[in-house]
Motif scaffolding. Structure first.
Motif, PDB file in Angstrom:
ATOM      1  N   ILE A  74     -10.884  10.330  -9.036  1.00  0.00           N
ATOM      2  CA  ILE A  74      -9.987   9.561  -8.172  1.00  0.00           C
ATOM      3  C   ILE A  74      -8.616   9.535  -8.830  1.00  0.00           C
ATOM      4  CG2 ILE A  74      -9.484   7.307  -7.154  1.00  0.00           C
ATOM      5  CD1 ILE A  74     -12.544   6.826  -7.086  1.00  0.00           C
ATOM      6  N   LEU A  75      -7.645  10.095  -8.138  1.00  0.00           N
ATOM      7  CA  LEU A  75      -6.283  10.145  -8.656  1.00  0.00           C
ATOM      8  C   LEU A  75      -5.557   8.833  -8.398  1.00  0.00           C
ATOM      9  CD1 LEU A  75      -5.428  13.753  -7.444  1.00  0.00           C
ATOM     10  CD2 LEU A  75      -6.280  13.032  -9.704  1.00  0.00           C
ATOM     11  N   ARG A  76      -5.717   8.325  -7.177  1.00  0.00           N
ATOM     12  CA  ARG A  76      -5.109   7.032  -6.856  1.00  0.00           C
ATOM     13  C   ARG A  76      -5.699   6.471  -5.583  1.00  0.00           C
ATOM     14  NH1 ARG A  76      -0.069   7.124  -3.661  1.00  0.00           N
ATOM     15  NH2 ARG A  76       0.265   9.238  -2.934  1.00  0.00           N
ATOM     16  N   LEU A  77      -5.376   5.226  -5.329  1.00  0.00           N
ATOM     17  CA  LEU A  77      -5.789   4.520  -4.118  1.00  0.00           C
ATOM     18  C   LEU A  77      -4.515   4.101  -3.398  1.00  0.00           C
ATOM     19  CD1 LEU A  77      -8.460   2.257  -5.852  1.00  0.00           C
ATOM     20  CD2 LEU A  77      -8.915   4.310  -4.495  1.00  0.00           C
ATOM     21  N   ALA A  78      -4.462   4.341  -2.093  1.00  0.00           N
ATOM     22  CA  ALA A  78      -3.251   4.029  -1.341  1.00  0.00           C
ATOM     23  C   ALA A  78      -3.595   3.153  -0.145  1.00  0.00           C
ATOM     24  CB  ALA A  78      -2.583   5.316  -0.861  1.00  0.00           C
ATOM     25  N   ALA A  79      -2.841   2.071   0.005  1.00  0.00           N
ATOM     26  CA  ALA A  79      -2.980   1.242   1.200  1.00  0.00           C
ATOM     27  C   ALA A  79      -2.507   2.067   2.395  1.00  0.00           C
ATOM     28  CB  ALA A  79      -2.156  -0.030   1.062  1.00  0.00           C
ATOM     29  N   ALA A  80      -3.242   1.988   3.487  1.00  0.00           N
ATOM     30  CA  ALA A  80      -2.904   2.756   4.688  1.00  0.00           C
ATOM     31  C   ALA A  80      -3.175   1.893   5.909  1.00  0.00           C
ATOM     32  CB  ALA A  80      -3.723   4.042   4.738  1.00  0.00           C
ATOM     33  N   THR A  81      -2.809   2.413   7.070  1.00  0.00           N
ATOM     34  CA  THR A  81      -3.067   1.743   8.338  1.00  0.00           C
ATOM     35  C   THR A  81      -3.750   2.740   9.258  1.00  0.00           C
ATOM     36  OG1 THR A  81      -1.053   0.445   8.032  1.00  0.00           O
ATOM     37  CG2 THR A  81      -2.000   0.462  10.241  1.00  0.00           C
ATOM     38  N   ASP A  82      -4.855   2.324   9.866  1.00  0.00           N
ATOM     39  CA  ASP A  82      -5.574   3.239  10.746  1.00  0.00           C
ATOM     40  C   ASP A  82      -4.928   3.308  12.129  1.00  0.00           C
ATOM     41  OD1 ASP A  82      -6.454   1.043  12.251  1.00  0.00           O
ATOM     42  OD2 ASP A  82      -8.485   1.092  11.455  1.00  0.00           O
ATOM     43  N   GLY A  83      -5.508   4.097  13.010  1.00  0.00           N
ATOM     44  CA  GLY A  83      -4.962   4.304  14.343  1.00  0.00           C
ATOM     45  C   GLY A  83      -4.924   3.053  15.207  1.00  0.00           C
ATOM     46  N   GLU A  84      -5.697   2.043  14.838  1.00  0.00           N
ATOM     47  CA  GLU A  84      -5.710   0.780  15.575  1.00  0.00           C
ATOM     48  C   GLU A  84      -4.807  -0.264  14.942  1.00  0.00           C
ATOM     49  OE1 GLU A  84      -9.797  -0.347  15.735  1.00  0.00           O
ATOM     50  OE2 GLU A  84     -10.360   1.367  16.980  1.00  0.00           O
ATOM     51  N   GLY A  85      -4.064   0.131  13.902  1.00  0.00           N
ATOM     52  CA  GLY A  85      -3.157  -0.792  13.233  1.00  0.00           C
ATOM     53  C   GLY A  85      -3.820  -1.670  12.185  1.00  0.00           C
ATOM     54  N   LYS A  86      -5.067  -1.382  11.830  1.00  0.00           N
ATOM     55  CA  LYS A  86      -5.780  -2.172  10.824  1.00  0.00           C
ATOM     56  C   LYS A  86      -5.567  -1.569   9.444  1.00  0.00           C
ATOM     57  CE  LYS A  86      -9.400  -3.525  14.020  1.00  0.00           C
ATOM     58  NZ  LYS A  86     -10.814  -3.399  14.353  1.00  0.00           N
ATOM     59  N   GLY A  87      -5.468  -2.443   8.442  1.00  0.00           N
ATOM     60  CA  GLY A  87      -5.309  -1.991   7.073  1.00  0.00           C
ATOM     61  C   GLY A  87      -6.563  -1.295   6.565  1.00  0.00           C
ATOM     62  N   CYS A  88      -6.374  -0.291   5.723  1.00  0.00           N
ATOM     63  CA  CYS A  88      -7.488   0.442   5.137  1.00  0.00           C
ATOM     64  C   CYS A  88      -7.015   1.031   3.808  1.00  0.00           C
ATOM     65  CB  CYS A  88      -7.992   1.524   6.085  1.00  0.00           C
ATOM     66  SG  CYS A  88      -6.741   2.701   6.614  1.00  0.00           S
ATOM     67  N   CYS A  89      -7.857   1.816   3.191  1.00  0.00           N
ATOM     68  CA  CYS A  89      -7.546   2.412   1.898  1.00  0.00           C
ATOM     69  C   CYS A  89      -7.828   3.902   1.934  1.00  0.00           C
ATOM     70  CB  CYS A  89      -8.400   1.746   0.813  1.00  0.00           C
ATOM     71  SG  CYS A  89      -8.263   2.512  -0.809  1.00  0.00           S
ATOM     72  N   ASP A  90      -6.878   4.684   1.455  1.00  0.00           N
ATOM     73  CA  ASP A  90      -7.093   6.118   1.270  1.00  0.00           C
ATOM     74  C   ASP A  90      -7.426   6.351  -0.195  1.00  0.00           C
ATOM     75  OD1 ASP A  90      -6.582   6.666   3.908  1.00  0.00           O
ATOM     76  OD2 ASP A  90      -4.582   7.485   3.576  1.00  0.00           O
ATOM     77  N   ILE A  91      -8.589   6.956  -0.429  1.00  0.00           N
ATOM     78  CA  ILE A  91      -8.989   7.343  -1.777  1.00  0.00           C
ATOM     79  C   ILE A  91      -8.519   8.780  -1.958  1.00  0.00           C
ATOM     80  CG2 ILE A  91     -10.923   7.674  -3.360  1.00  0.00           C
ATOM     81  CD1 ILE A  91     -12.503   5.644  -1.599  1.00  0.00           C
ATOM     82  N   ILE A  92      -7.565   8.975  -2.848  1.00  0.00           N
ATOM     83  CA  ILE A  92      -6.967  10.289  -3.057  1.00  0.00           C
ATOM     84  C   ILE A  92      -7.633  10.893  -4.289  1.00  0.00           C
ATOM     85  CG2 ILE A  92      -4.814  11.538  -3.461  1.00  0.00           C
ATOM     86  CD1 ILE A  92      -3.603   8.748  -2.204  1.00  0.00           C
ATOM     87  N   MET A  93      -8.282  12.052  -4.073  1.00  0.00           N
ATOM     88  CA  MET A  93      -9.127  12.638  -5.109  1.00  0.00           C
ATOM     89  C   MET A  93      -8.676  14.042  -5.477  1.00  0.00           C
ATOM     90  SD  MET A  93     -12.679  11.622  -3.222  1.00  0.00           S
ATOM     91  CE  MET A  93     -12.028  12.207  -1.659  1.00  0.00           C
ATOM     92  N   ALA A  94      -9.019  14.430  -6.698  1.00  0.00           N
ATOM     93  CA  ALA A  94      -8.853  15.826  -7.117  1.00  0.00           C
ATOM     94  C   ALA A  94      -9.764  16.673  -6.233  1.00  0.00           C
ATOM     95  CB  ALA A  94      -9.224  15.981  -8.584  1.00  0.00           C
ATOM     96  N   PRO A  95      -9.388  17.905  -5.947  1.00  0.00           N
ATOM     97  CA  PRO A  95     -10.174  18.712  -5.015  1.00  0.00           C
ATOM     98  C   PRO A  95     -11.521  19.201  -5.553  1.00  0.00           C
ATOM     99  CG  PRO A  95      -8.346  19.988  -5.872  1.00  0.00           C
ATOM    100  CD  PRO A  95      -8.166  18.585  -6.372  1.00  0.00           C
ATOM    101  N   ASP A  96     -11.680  19.244  -6.865  1.00  0.00           N
ATOM    102  CA  ASP A  96     -12.900  19.818  -7.438  1.00  0.00           C
ATOM    103  C   ASP A  96     -14.093  18.871  -7.340  1.00  0.00           C
ATOM    104  OD1 ASP A  96     -11.349  22.004  -8.223  1.00  0.00           O
ATOM    105  OD2 ASP A  96     -10.838  21.021 -10.115  1.00  0.00           O
ATOM    106  N   LEU A  97     -15.207  19.404  -6.837  1.00  0.00           N
ATOM    107  CA  LEU A  97     -16.479  18.676  -6.865  1.00  0.00           C
ATOM    108  C   LEU A  97     -17.165  19.026  -8.178  1.00  0.00           C
ATOM    109  CD1 LEU A  97     -18.128  19.026  -3.340  1.00  0.00           C
ATOM    110  CD2 LEU A  97     -17.493  16.923  -4.498  1.00  0.00           C
TER     111      LEU A  97
END
Length: 145
Positions: free
Chosen positions: A75-98
């Motif tokens: 996990i590189l970082r966590l970002a506050a976001a807003t979904d399509g309905e205007g509700k708050g959510c979180c984007d988990i931003i990850m390195a691409p490698d599994l």
């Protein structure tokens, strides 16, 4: 004294193999219109972890596929976001490698959970380790790996 990293664990609902997860991630890379750069993967979740400081840049998300923990992503970082309905959510931003891990059974749960580093399965090293093999599944089910 530095805090130890904290991890997250998440079910891959509707995904049955690591290859399927990789394909899904590639297809959905910018699904929500968020742009965090080209070399990351994003998973959107409803809640922002309260322990973000222990996770960002230090922890991983461990993926449960078909009832077994099979892989992790840094996990590189966590970002506050807003979904399509205007509700708050979180984007988990990850390195691409599994990173494949030693398979371990995990019962179903909703959302994500914290995973203490002491409880996290070990990474599988080297090429040729097949965390998706039927033998690995059976050994994990029996609690032998």
């Amino acid at each position: 004294m530095a805090q130890s990293p904290m991890h997250l664990i998440k079910l891959c609902v509707g995904i049955s193999t690591l290859e399927e997860l990789e394909s899904y991630r590639s297809e959905r890379a910018h699904w929500w219109g968020a742009d965090y750069g080209e070399d990351v993967h994003v998973h959107r979740t409803r809640m922002m972890p309260k322990r973000a400081e222990e996770i960002e840049g230090r922890g991983s998300i461990y993926w449960v596929i078909s009832g077994v923990i099979r892989a992790r992503q840094r996990i590189l970082r966590l970002a506050a976001a807003t979904d399509g309905e205007g509700k708050g959510c979180c984007d988990i931003i990850m390195a691409p490698d599994l990173i494949r891990v030693s398979p371990r059974p995990k019962r179903p749960f909703q959302g994500w959970r914290y995973l203490d580093p002491k409880e996290a399965p070990a990474d599988l090293g080297g090429e040729g380790n097949d965390a998706d093999s039927p033998l690995a599944d059976e050994l994990a089910r029996l609690g032998l790996i």
